[in-house]
Motif scaffolding. Structure first.
Motif, PDB file in Angstrom:
ATOM      1  N   HIS A 192      -0.891  19.729  -2.368  1.00 29.85           N
ATOM      2  CA  HIS A 192      -1.399  18.566  -3.101  1.00 29.85           C
ATOM      3  C   HIS A 192      -2.721  18.920  -3.759  1.00 29.85           C
ATOM      4  CE1 HIS A 192       0.977  15.371  -0.586  1.00 29.85           C
ATOM      5  NE2 HIS A 192       1.678  15.825  -1.604  1.00 29.85           N
ATOM      6  N   PHE A 216       3.293   3.507  -3.619  1.00 27.72           N
ATOM      7  CA  PHE A 216       3.117   4.764  -4.362  1.00 27.72           C
ATOM      8  C   PHE A 216       3.745   5.948  -3.623  1.00 27.72           C
ATOM      9  CE2 PHE A 216      -0.221   5.720  -1.473  1.00 27.72           C
ATOM     10  CZ  PHE A 216      -0.586   7.045  -1.639  1.00 27.72           C
ATOM     11  N   LEU A 251       3.765  13.298  12.907  1.00 22.37           N
ATOM     12  CA  LEU A 251       3.182  11.963  13.128  1.00 22.37           C
ATOM     13  C   LEU A 251       3.964  11.173  14.169  1.00 22.37           C
ATOM     14  CD1 LEU A 251       1.112   9.772  12.347  1.00 22.37           C
ATOM     15  CD2 LEU A 251       2.647   9.091  10.482  1.00 22.37           C
ATOM     16  N   TYR A 254      -1.042  15.279   8.516  1.00 23.63           N
ATOM     17  CA  TYR A 254      -1.053  15.669   7.094  1.00 23.63           C
ATOM     18  C   TYR A 254      -1.555  17.098   6.926  1.00 23.63           C
ATOM     19  CZ  TYR A 254      -2.318  15.591   2.106  1.00 23.63           C
ATOM     20  OH  TYR A 254      -2.445  15.889   0.766  1.00 23.63           O
ATOM     21  N   LYS A 288      12.863  11.170  -5.762  1.00 21.93           N
ATOM     22  CA  LYS A 288      13.371  12.488  -5.385  1.00 21.93           C
ATOM     23  C   LYS A 288      14.755  12.398  -4.746  1.00 21.93           C
ATOM     24  CE  LYS A 288       9.024  14.997  -5.409  1.00 21.93           C
ATOM     25  NZ  LYS A 288       8.383  14.164  -6.451  1.00 21.93           N
ATOM     26  N   ALA A 336       0.818  -1.210   0.000  1.00 26.48           N
ATOM     27  CA  ALA A 336       0.000   0.000   0.000  1.00 26.48           C
ATOM     28  C   ALA A 336       0.855   1.264   0.000  1.00 26.48           C
ATOM     29  CB  ALA A 336      -0.931   0.007   1.205  1.00 26.48           C
ATOM     30  N   PHE A 337       2.082   1.121   0.450  1.00 26.37           N
ATOM     31  CA  PHE A 337       2.952   2.281   0.561  1.00 26.37           C
ATOM     32  C   PHE A 337       3.850   2.510  -0.641  1.00 26.37           C
ATOM     33  CE2 PHE A 337       1.524   1.810   4.790  1.00 26.37           C
ATOM     34  CZ  PHE A 337       1.613   3.051   5.375  1.00 26.37           C
ATOM     35  N   ALA A 388       7.251  17.109   3.348  1.00 21.64           N
ATOM     36  CA  ALA A 388       6.860  15.787   3.858  1.00 21.64           C
ATOM     37  C   ALA A 388       7.516  15.506   5.211  1.00 21.64           C
ATOM     38  CB  ALA A 388       7.229  14.705   2.852  1.00 21.64           C
ATOM     39  N   ARG A 443       9.852  19.271  -1.828  1.00 21.60           N
ATOM     40  CA  ARG A 443       8.798  18.257  -1.613  1.00 21.60           C
ATOM     41  C   ARG A 443       9.152  17.357  -0.433  1.00 21.60           C
ATOM     42  NH1 ARG A 443       8.198  21.942  -5.349  1.00 21.60           N
ATOM     43  NH2 ARG A 443       6.039  21.941  -6.050  1.00 21.60           N
ATOM     44  N   ASP A 472       7.823   7.703  -4.934  1.00 17.80           N
ATOM     45  CA  ASP A 472       8.026   9.140  -5.127  1.00 17.80           C
ATOM     46  C   ASP A 472       9.236   9.632  -4.313  1.00 17.80           C
ATOM     47  OD1 ASP A 472       7.029  11.682  -6.302  1.00 17.80           O
ATOM     48  OD2 ASP A 472       6.793  12.239  -4.196  1.00 17.80           O
ATOM     49  N   ALA A 474      -6.475   6.797   2.719  1.00 15.78           N
ATOM     50  CA  ALA A 474      -5.290   5.958   2.965  1.00 15.78           C
ATOM     51  C   ALA A 474      -4.916   5.888   4.451  1.00 15.78           C
ATOM     52  CB  ALA A 474      -4.098   6.462   2.155  1.00 15.78           C
ATOM     53  N   MET A 516      -5.654   2.849   6.300  1.00  8.09           N
ATOM     54  CA  MET A 516      -4.854   1.646   6.053  1.00  8.09           C
ATOM     55  C   MET A 516      -3.634   1.577   6.971  1.00  8.09           C
ATOM     56  SD  MET A 516      -5.112   1.094   1.967  1.00  8.09           S
ATOM     57  CE  MET A 516      -4.167   2.518   1.492  1.00  8.09           C
ATOM     58  N   ARG A 538      13.536  22.531  -6.022  1.00  2.00           N
ATOM     59  CA  ARG A 538      12.114  22.178  -6.017  1.00  2.00           C
ATOM     60  C   ARG A 538      11.941  20.717  -5.583  1.00  2.00           C
ATOM     61  NH1 ARG A 538       9.010  18.228  -8.090  1.00  2.00           N
ATOM     62  NH2 ARG A 538       7.253  19.612  -8.481  1.00  2.00           N
ATOM     63  N   VAL A 563      -5.565  14.151  -4.458  1.00  2.00           N
ATOM     64  CA  VAL A 563      -4.551  13.519  -3.595  1.00  2.00           C
ATOM     65  C   VAL A 563      -4.946  13.698  -2.129  1.00  2.00           C
ATOM     66  CG1 VAL A 563      -2.127  13.596  -2.840  1.00  2.00           C
ATOM     67  CG2 VAL A 563      -2.670  13.732  -5.281  1.00  2.00           C
TER      68      VAL A 563
HETATM   69  C1  1PZ Z   1      -0.745   4.253   2.611  1.00  2.00           C
HETATM   70  C2  1PZ Z   1      -1.011   5.127   3.784  1.00  2.00           C
HETATM   71  C3  1PZ Z   1      -0.443   6.471   3.689  1.00  2.00           C
HETATM   72  C4  1PZ Z   1      -0.973   7.369   4.746  1.00  2.00           C
HETATM   73  C5  1PZ Z   1      -0.179   8.580   4.948  1.00  2.00           C
HETATM   74  C6  1PZ Z   1      -0.215   9.469   3.778  1.00  2.00           C
HETATM   75  C7  1PZ Z   1       0.994  10.297   3.606  1.00  2.00           C
HETATM   76  C8  1PZ Z   1       0.855  11.316   2.538  1.00  2.00           C
HETATM   77  C9  1PZ Z   1       1.599  10.951   1.329  1.00  2.00           C
HETATM   78  C10 1PZ Z   1       1.123  11.631   0.099  1.00  2.00           C
HETATM   79  C11 1PZ Z   1       1.838  11.050  -1.070  1.00  2.00           C
HETATM   80  C12 1PZ Z   1       1.412  11.591  -2.369  1.00  2.00           C
HETATM   81  C13 1PZ Z   1       2.100  10.880  -3.491  1.00  2.00           C
HETATM   82  C14 1PZ Z   1       3.024  11.721  -4.288  1.00  2.00           C
HETATM   83  C15 1PZ Z   1       2.772  12.974  -4.546  1.00  2.00           C
HETATM   84  C16 1PZ Z   1       3.665  13.836  -5.331  1.00  2.00           C
HETATM   85  O1  1PZ Z   1       2.931  14.346  -6.412  1.00  2.00           O
HETATM   86  C17 1PZ Z   1       4.149  14.946  -4.442  1.00  2.00           C
HETATM   87  C18 1PZ Z   1       4.632  16.193  -5.139  1.00  2.00           C
HETATM   88  O2  1PZ Z   1       5.710  15.909  -5.958  1.00  2.00           O
HETATM   89  P1  1PZ Z   1       5.660  16.396  -7.480  1.00  2.00           P
HETATM   90  O3  1PZ Z   1       4.533  15.656  -8.141  1.00  2.00           O
HETATM   91  O4  1PZ Z   1       5.424  17.876  -7.460  1.00  2.00           O
HETATM   92  O5  1PZ Z   1       7.008  16.031  -8.063  1.00  2.00           O
HETATM   93  N1  1PZ Z   1       5.176  14.402  -3.592  1.00  2.00           N
HETATM   94  C19 1PZ Z   1       5.236  14.706  -2.300  1.00  2.00           C
HETATM   95  O6  1PZ Z   1       4.497  15.524  -1.802  1.00  2.00           O
HETATM   96  C20 1PZ Z   1       6.270  13.996  -1.449  1.00  2.00           C
HETATM   97  C21 1PZ Z   1       5.550  12.926  -0.713  1.00  2.00           C
HETATM   98  C22 1PZ Z   1       6.423  12.221   0.273  1.00  2.00           C
HETATM   99  C23 1PZ Z   1       5.586  11.551   1.312  1.00  2.00           C
HETATM  100  C24 1PZ Z   1       6.413  10.883   2.362  1.00  2.00           C
HETATM  101  C25 1PZ Z   1       5.583  10.567   3.540  1.00  2.00           C
HETATM  102  C26 1PZ Z   1       5.871   9.268   4.141  1.00  2.00           C
HETATM  103  C27 1PZ Z   1       4.639   8.623   4.698  1.00  2.00           C
HETATM  104  C28 1PZ Z   1       4.902   7.781   5.876  1.00  2.00           C
HETATM  105  C29 1PZ Z   1       3.652   7.227   6.452  1.00  2.00           C
HETATM  106  C30 1PZ Z   1       3.927   6.437   7.644  1.00  2.00           C
END
Ligand code: 1PZ
Length: 221
Positions: free
Chosen positions: A156, A55, A126, A147, A63, A52-53, A119, A115, A59, A167, A170, A111, A160
């Protein structure tokens, strides 16, 4: 493979790496290699959380890869710290203020790291909530609140934001989550280690935030 220590996530390692980054001689300029080392440890955690993670972790892998590539390039010495990166990319007109990256627009380091930076705030909130057992002990609520308290959500697209709202259900319950995250710790060590981890992430976040603000790069697409 659990016998492979190098592949196993360790919150102690991750905490130590963020602390190293927060306490280095160039902490306020933020050393790129230390920053990326810490993120790579986090990728191990995301990979241990299952399909599930994927995606999310893919990303992050992309990066971190983009930034490692800048470091390895001929211009690598200009990417030794976040501050040098910003200064170099601004001076050489490498930042696109209008368009997101595409086939025609190369992603700048500034840039890309922005991102991860946004995050990081989500993650440190969290982890702090998990450590202090906030939000009635409900991980879905902790995830949702972290979030929306982080700058990440604001950037986002609506779809998203909705997906994240689903999500978070989950995510495993607190005990399972903490067990997964703190396999290398005894019961007594868990909460303090998570707390220290969250604090060192926060120090790194604040140093980076000050640089993004100073170079006026907080909003680049
Ligand atoms: C499966 C359960 C997840 C629950 C928690 C949700 C966390 C939010 C994560 C959102 C991810 C969105 C997917 C990628 C989005 C990208 O479009 C963006 C912008 O990048 P661009 O498209 O502009 O190049 N990427 C981000 O915002 C970076 C996301 C990193 C997230 C890391 C968080 C780790 C989560 C750990 C959870 C325990």
């Amino acid at each position: 493979d659990c016998s492979d220590k190098k592949a196993m996530f360790s919150i102690t390692n991750m905490s130590n790496l963020f602390q190293k980054c927060a306490k280095s001689d160039k902490a306020q300029q933020v050393e790129m290699d230390l920053y990326l080392d810490a993120w790579e440890e986090l990728i191990r955690f995301l990979n241990s959380m299952g399909k599930a993670f994927t995606f999310v972790s893919s990303d992050v892998v992309d990066k971190v890869g983009i930034l490692r590539d800048f470091r390895k390039s001929n211009e690598g010495r200009n990417y030794a710290t976040i501050e040098e990166m910003m200064s170099y990319e601004k001076k050489n007109d490498l930042i696109n203020y209008k368009d997101a990256p595409s086939k025609k627009v190369k992603a700048s380091g500034s840039r890309t790291l922005l991102r991860l930076h946004r995050a990081l705030k989500f993650l440190l909130i969290l982890i702090g909530k998990l450590a202090r057992n906030e939000d009635d002990g409900k991980v879905s609520v902790m995830g949702y609140n972290a979030y929306h308290a982080s700058p990440m959500s604001k950037y986002h697209p609506w779809i998203v934001q909705k997906a994240v709202g689903v999500a978070v259900y989950m995510l495993p319950d607190r005990e399972t989550f903490i067990k997964q995250m703190c396999q290398d710790l005894s019961r007594e060590e868990i909460e303090s280690t998570m707390d220290v981890c969250s604090q060192s992430m926060d120090a790194v976040f604040e140093y980076s935030e000050a640089l993004y603000s100073k170079f006026d790069l907080l909003e680049i697409p």
